[in-house]
Write a protein that holds these residues in place. Structure first.
Motif, PDB file in Angstrom:
ATOM      1  N   LEU A 663       0.863 -11.147  -3.238  1.00  0.00           N
ATOM      2  CA  LEU A 663       1.371 -10.170  -2.262  1.00  0.00           C
ATOM      3  C   LEU A 663       0.422 -10.050  -1.067  1.00  0.00           C
ATOM      4  N   LEU A 664      -0.872  -9.931  -1.356  1.00  0.00           N
ATOM      5  CA  LEU A 664      -1.836  -9.789  -0.260  1.00  0.00           C
ATOM      6  C   LEU A 664      -1.889 -11.038   0.598  1.00  0.00           C
ATOM      7  N   GLN A 665      -1.759 -12.206  -0.028  1.00  0.00           N
ATOM      8  CA  GLN A 665      -1.783 -13.456   0.746  1.00  0.00           C
ATOM      9  C   GLN A 665      -0.520 -13.590   1.594  1.00  0.00           C
ATOM     10  N   ARG A 666       0.609 -13.210   1.015  1.00  0.00           N
ATOM     11  CA  ARG A 666       1.885 -13.357   1.722  1.00  0.00           C
ATOM     12  C   ARG A 666       1.988 -12.421   2.921  1.00  0.00           C
ATOM     13  N   PHE A 667       1.500 -11.171   2.768  1.00  0.00           N
ATOM     14  CA  PHE A 667       1.693 -10.173   3.817  1.00  0.00           C
ATOM     15  C   PHE A 667       0.406  -9.788   4.531  1.00  0.00           C
ATOM     16  N   GLY A 668      -0.701 -10.440   4.198  1.00  0.00           N
ATOM     17  CA  GLY A 668      -1.928 -10.247   4.948  1.00  0.00           C
ATOM     18  C   GLY A 668      -2.697  -8.983   4.642  1.00  0.00           C
ATOM     19  N   GLY A 669      -2.381  -8.283   3.592  1.00  0.00           N
ATOM     20  CA  GLY A 669      -3.118  -7.073   3.236  1.00  0.00           C
ATOM     21  C   GLY A 669      -2.193  -5.996   2.719  1.00  0.00           C
ATOM     22  N   VAL A 670      -2.790  -4.867   2.320  1.00  0.00           N
ATOM     23  CA  VAL A 670      -1.993  -3.782   1.749  1.00  0.00           C
ATOM     24  C   VAL A 670      -1.050  -3.188   2.784  1.00  0.00           C
ATOM     25  N   ARG A 671      -1.502  -3.076   4.034  1.00  0.00           N
ATOM     26  CA  ARG A 671      -0.615  -2.524   5.071  1.00  0.00           C
ATOM     27  C   ARG A 671       0.615  -3.400   5.265  1.00  0.00           C
ATOM     28  N   GLY A 672       0.406  -4.726   5.218  1.00  0.00           N
ATOM     29  CA  GLY A 672       1.549  -5.623   5.343  1.00  0.00           C
ATOM     30  C   GLY A 672       2.510  -5.485   4.184  1.00  0.00           C
ATOM     31  N   VAL A 673       1.968  -5.318   2.978  1.00  0.00           N
ATOM     32  CA  VAL A 673       2.830  -5.115   1.806  1.00  0.00           C
ATOM     33  C   VAL A 673       3.599  -3.814   1.953  1.00  0.00           C
ATOM     34  N   ALA A 674       2.934  -2.769   2.438  1.00  0.00           N
ATOM     35  CA  ALA A 674       3.594  -1.470   2.587  1.00  0.00           C
ATOM     36  C   ALA A 674       4.700  -1.508   3.635  1.00  0.00           C
ATOM     37  N   SER A 675       4.529  -2.332   4.669  1.00  0.00           N
ATOM     38  CA  SER A 675       5.548  -2.398   5.724  1.00  0.00           C
ATOM     39  C   SER A 675       6.688  -3.359   5.387  1.00  0.00           C
ATOM     40  N   ALA A 676       6.550  -4.129   4.293  1.00  0.00           N
ATOM     41  CA  ALA A 676       7.593  -5.094   3.919  1.00  0.00           C
ATOM     42  C   ALA A 676       8.765  -4.390   3.267  1.00  0.00           C
TER      43      ALA A 676
END
Length: 700
Positions: A663-676
Motif C-alpha cells: 500500500l505504501l509503495q503503491r500510493f507513496g505513503g499513508v497520506r496517499g493511502v488515505a486519499s485513495a
C-alpha cells in the motif's frame, strides 16, 4: 504382566521408577507406535518410534545403562505417553512431527528453516491465462521476480533455491536470454519510454509496446521450459523460428533469435551440469566430527546445480548414544560407530526436512537410507521416492562436491566454536568467574538508543552457550522520562528486566529482596508497558519471566557505559536486593578508540584494562556491539513509524507487513493511502474489496 513387572523390579535402572510406570510398560501392545518420555517437571526428554512398542520400550528398563548417556536419560523418566499407529511408516512421520514441534532434549534436532526463495513468473497458470475476461497489460506480459512466502495459485513458481543469490543469478541469466520484464506492475503501467534494461538488452520493452503479447508469450513459455530443464526443446524451437524468419527473408528477426540461441548456449556452457538427464534431484552428504555433524544439501533443479546449504543438528552425541545403545533388534545397523551416527543424522534430517513439503523423487545420499523412511516419504508425497547410495557418473560428481562442502562447513563451524569457547574462558578468567560451567555462562547486555531524545529504546541481548541467543533478545520502549536522559532510561529498563525476577526470588527464599515501600516504583502501574518490538523482529516472543529462564539471574550484566551508567545500575540492584558483583560497565577508552575499553565494576573493584588483543575484550566488544546494533535498529523503526504515521495502518485488522508495504509503495505513503478510493485500494495485490472498504473506513 506380573512376570514382566517382576523383571523390571529386579533391573538396576528400575529402582528409581514408580510401579505405575513399570506397569504401563508391561501392558504395552506389540504394535507399531510412538513413545514419549517426560521428567518429573513435565519436560519432554525423548521421542521414539518402534515397530514393536512393547519390545522397544521394555529394553530401556530391563538393561543396565549405568554411567552412559542413555542411563542419564532413563534415570530422569517419570512419565510416559504412547500412541499406536497402523504402520512403521506412519510411526516415523508422527515421530518427526513431534520432534519438530516439541524439541525434546535427547533427540537429534534440525532447525526448522524451510523459508527457501523461489523464482516466480506471474499470471502464467493456464487456468488464469485462458480466462474469458480481458487481462490487464501487466497480466498479458508476465513478470519474473524473486519470491519468498506463501504460494499463490495464479502464478508459477520454480525452485526452491538454496539462497537468494541463486535466484537472482537465475533471473539475470533469463534476462540475458529471454528478456522478460522484472519491474513492478505499478512501474510497468506508468512507463512512457523504455528503461535502462531495454537499452542493455535485458528486457524486450513490453511496457511501451516494443514487443507484441504473442512474441512475449513465446519467450515466457521458452523461459519456463528452460527452468523445467527442457533445454534441448527450447533450442530446437528457437532454431525452427530462426529458420522460418530466414526463409521469409526477415533477417533482422532471424539475427535476434540467433543471438538468443548464442546467449542460451553460453549459459549452458557455464552450467557444466546442464546436459545430464536428471531434472530435479537433492544431493545429501553427512560429515560427523568432534561431536558435531553437518548435512550438506545440494539442489539440482531443471538439470542445473543451483548451489547448496549446510545444516548443523543439535543433540547429536546424546541422541546417537541412545540410538546406538538401543539398536533395534528388528533392524540391526552394521558398520562402524561413526558410520551409524552419520546414518542416524542423515535419516533424521530427511525425515524432519521433507516433512510436509514438496520434494524431488530422487535423493542422492552419502549413506544408505532405510526402507521404512523412503516408504513414509512415498506415502506422504503420493509418488515413489528413491535414494541412490554409491552413485555413478554425474551423480557421483555431485555427491563428491557435496561431501567436500560438508567437510569445509563443519571444519569452519568447529573452528568458530573453538574460538568462541576460548573467548568465554578468557573472560571468565579475567573476571574470576567460575569456569566449571562455561557452557551455561549467561551474559546480558543493555544499551540505550535515541535521536536527540526521540523514540528512545533500550535493548537487551543475551549471550549463552558460547553464542548470541537472538531468540531471547528484547527491546523496551522507554517512556515517561526527560528526552535524552540516558540514566533514567537505563534505570527504567533494568527495573523492568529484573523487577519480576527479584520478586520471584523473594517468593522462593521468603526474604524481602525489594525494600519496603518501593514495590510501586519497581512494578507499579506507572511503569510503561513492556517492550514494543520492531516489525522486523516479530518472531521474538513477548518478554516474560519464563522467557528469561525462570527466576535465574544472568552470571554477568554488561552495561554499555562508564561510571554514570554503572552507578545507576548499582542503585537499581541495591533497590531490588540483587548482587552488585554481577554489574560490569564497558567504558570507552581514550579518544573512544576500539581496543582501549576498560571494565568498570559496581561493587567497588578497580577498573580493568584487558588489552587490545585480549580474547576476553573481543567477546565483550562482540556482545556490546550486538546490543548497540539491536537498539539502533529498533529506535530507527520506531522513529520511522512515528514520522510516517505507519501505526495507522498497523492498527487495521488484516493489514500485515507485506500488505502495508504494498500500500505504501503503491500510493507513496499513508497520506496517499488515505486519499485513495476503495476502487483504487482494490488494485493493490492482496487487497480484497472487503479489506479495501475496511481500510477506507479506518482512515476516514
Amino acid at each position: 504382566m506380573t512376570t514382566l513387572a517382576a523383571q523390571f523390579t529386579m533391573a538396576p535402572m528400575s529402582e528409581t521408577h514408580s510401579e505405575q510406570l513399570l506397569s504401563e510398560v508391561a501392558t504395552l501392545p506389540g504394535l507399531p507406535g510412538v513413545y514419549r518420555y517426560f521428567d518429573s517437571q513435565g519436560q519432554l526428554l525423548y521421542v521414539g518410534k518402534a515397530r514393536n512398542l512393547k519390545k522397544r520400550v521394555a529394553s530401556y528398563f530391563q538393561k543396565n545403562h549405568d554411567g552412559t548417556r542413555i542411563g542419564h536419560m532413563v534415570s530422569k523418566i517419570a512419565r510416559m505417553e504412547t500412541t499406536v499407529v497402523r504402520s512403521e511408516a506412519e510411526a516415523l512421520l508422527l515421530e518427526n512431527n513431534l520432534i519438530k514441534t516439541l524439541n525434546p532434549r535427547f533427540n537429534i534436532l534440525f532447525r526448522d528453516d524451510k523459508s527457501y526463495p523461489y523464482l516466480k513468473i506471474t499470471g502464467t497458470r493456464e487456468t488464469f491465462r485462458t480466462a474469458p475476461r480481458q487481462p490487464s497489460p501487466s497480466i498479458a506480459f508476465p513478470r519474473m521476480a524473486y519470491y519468498r512466502g506463501a504460494v499463490d495459485r495464479r502464478h508459477s513458481y520454480y525452485g526452491p533455491y538454496p539462497s537468494a543469490w541463486a535466484v537472482k543469478e537465475s533471473i539475470t541469466l533469463l534476462q540475458k536470454v529471454f528478456r522478460l520484464r522484472t519491474c513492478e506492475d505499478t512501474v510497468f503501467a506508468n512507463r512512457t519510454r523504455p528503461c535502462l534494461l531495454y537499452q542493455i538488452k535485458r528486457c524486450s520493452g513490453p511496457c511501451v509496446d516494443l514487443v507484441d503479447s504473442e512474441a512475449y508469450a513465446r519467450d515466457v513459455a521458452d523461459a519456463e521450459r528452460f527452468l523445467r530443464g527442457e533445454t534441448q526443446a527450447v533450442l530446437d524451437a528457437l532454431e525452427q523460428r530462426m529458420m522460418g524468419h530466414a526463409e521469409k527473408l526477415e533477417f533482422e528477426q532471424a539475427a535476434e533469435i540467433r543471438n538468443q540461441m548464442s546467449a542460451l548456449s553460453r549459459v549452458l556452457h557455464q552450467q557444466a551440469m546442464d546436459t545430464v538427464s536428471d531434472k530435479d534431484v537433492d544431493v545429501l552428504a553427512v560429515k560427523v566430527q568432534g561431536g558435531r555433524a553437518c548435512v550438506n544439501l545440494a539442489m539440482i533443479r531443471g538439470g542445473r546445480h543451483l548451489g547448496d546449504r549446510p545444516y548443523f543438528p543439535a543433540h547429536v552425541e546424546d541422541a546417537s548414544a541412545i540410538e546406538g545403545a538401543l539398536a533395534d533388534d528388528e533392524a540391526p545397523q552394521p558398520g562402524e560407530p561413526s558410520e551409524r551416527v552419520a546414518r542416524q543424522v542423515l535419516e533424521a534430517f530427511i525425515a524432519q526436512h521433507y516433512l510436509g513439503i514438496a520434494m524431488p523423487h530422487t535423493l542422492v545420499t552419502s549413506h544408505a537410507v532405510g526402507r521404512p523412511l523412503l516408504d513414509a516419504l512415498s506415502e506422504q508425497t503420493g509418488a515413489k521416492v528413491s535414494a541412490v547410495h554409491q552413485p555413478r557418473e554425474h551423480r557421483r560428481i555431485w555427491l563428491e562436491m557435496a561431501q567436500k562442502n560438508a567437510e569445509i562447513a563443519l571444519a569452519r563451524l568447529l573452528a568458530e566454536e573453538g574460538s568462541q569457547q576460548s573467548r568465554t574462558r578468557a573472560l571468565a578468567d579475567a573476571l574470576n568467574l567460575p569456569d566449571d560451567q562455561l557452557d551455561a555462562l549467561r551474559i546480558e547486555c543493555f544499551d540505550i538508543s535515541h535521536t536527540a531524545g526521540e523514540s528512545t529504546q533500550a535493548s537487551c541481548v543475551v549471550f549463552e552457550g558460547h553464542k548470541m541467543q537472538n531468540s531471547q533478545y528484547r527491546r523496551y520502549k522507554i517512556e515517561g522520562i526527560t528526552p535524552g536522559d540516558d540514566y533514567a532510561a537505563m534505570r527504567q529498563v533494568l527495573l523492568r528486566r529484573y523487577g519480576k525476577i527479584a520478586e520471584a526470588m523473594k517468593e522462593d527464599t521468603g526474604e524481602a529482596l525489594v525494600p519496603a515501600g518501593t514495590e510501586d516504583s519497581v512494578l507499579g502501574p506507572s511503569a510503561p508497558a513492556l517492550a514494543e518490538q520492531d516489525p522486523a523482529d516479530t518472531a521474538l516472543p513477548e518478554p516474560t519471566v519464563e522467557a528469561i529462564s525462570g527466576p535465574r539471574m544472568p552470571d554477568l550484566v554488561l552495561i554499555d557505559g562508564g561510571k554514570g551508567q554503572v552507578s545507576m545500575a548499582r542503585e537499581v540492584f541495591e533497590q531490588l536486593g540483587l548482587d552488585l558483583s554481577l554489574i560490569v560497565g564497558v567504558e570507552k577508552g581514550e579518544g573512544r578508540k576500539v581496543g582501549l575499553e576498560e571494565l568498570v565494576f559496581a561493587d567497588g573493584r578497580d577498573k580493568v584494562y584487558l588489552g587490545h588483543d585480549s580474547a576476553a575484550l573481543m567477546l565483550v566488544a562482540q556482545i556490546r556491539d550486538e546490543a548497540h546494533r539491536f537498539a539502533i535498529t529498533g529506535m530507527r523503526a520506531q522513529r520511522a513509524k512515528v514520522r510516517t504515521g505507519g501505526s495507522r495502518l498497523e492498527d487495521i485488522p488484516g493489514v500485515g507487513p507485506k500488505k502495508r508495504a504494498r500500500l505504501l509503495q503503491r500510493f507513496g505513503g499513508v497520506r496517499g493511502v488515505a486519499s485513495a478510493s476503495v476502487e483504487d485500494l482494490c488494485t493493490v495485490d492482496g487487497i480484497s474489496a472487503e479489506l479495501a472498504d475496511a481500510i477506507y473506513r479506518a482512515l476516514h
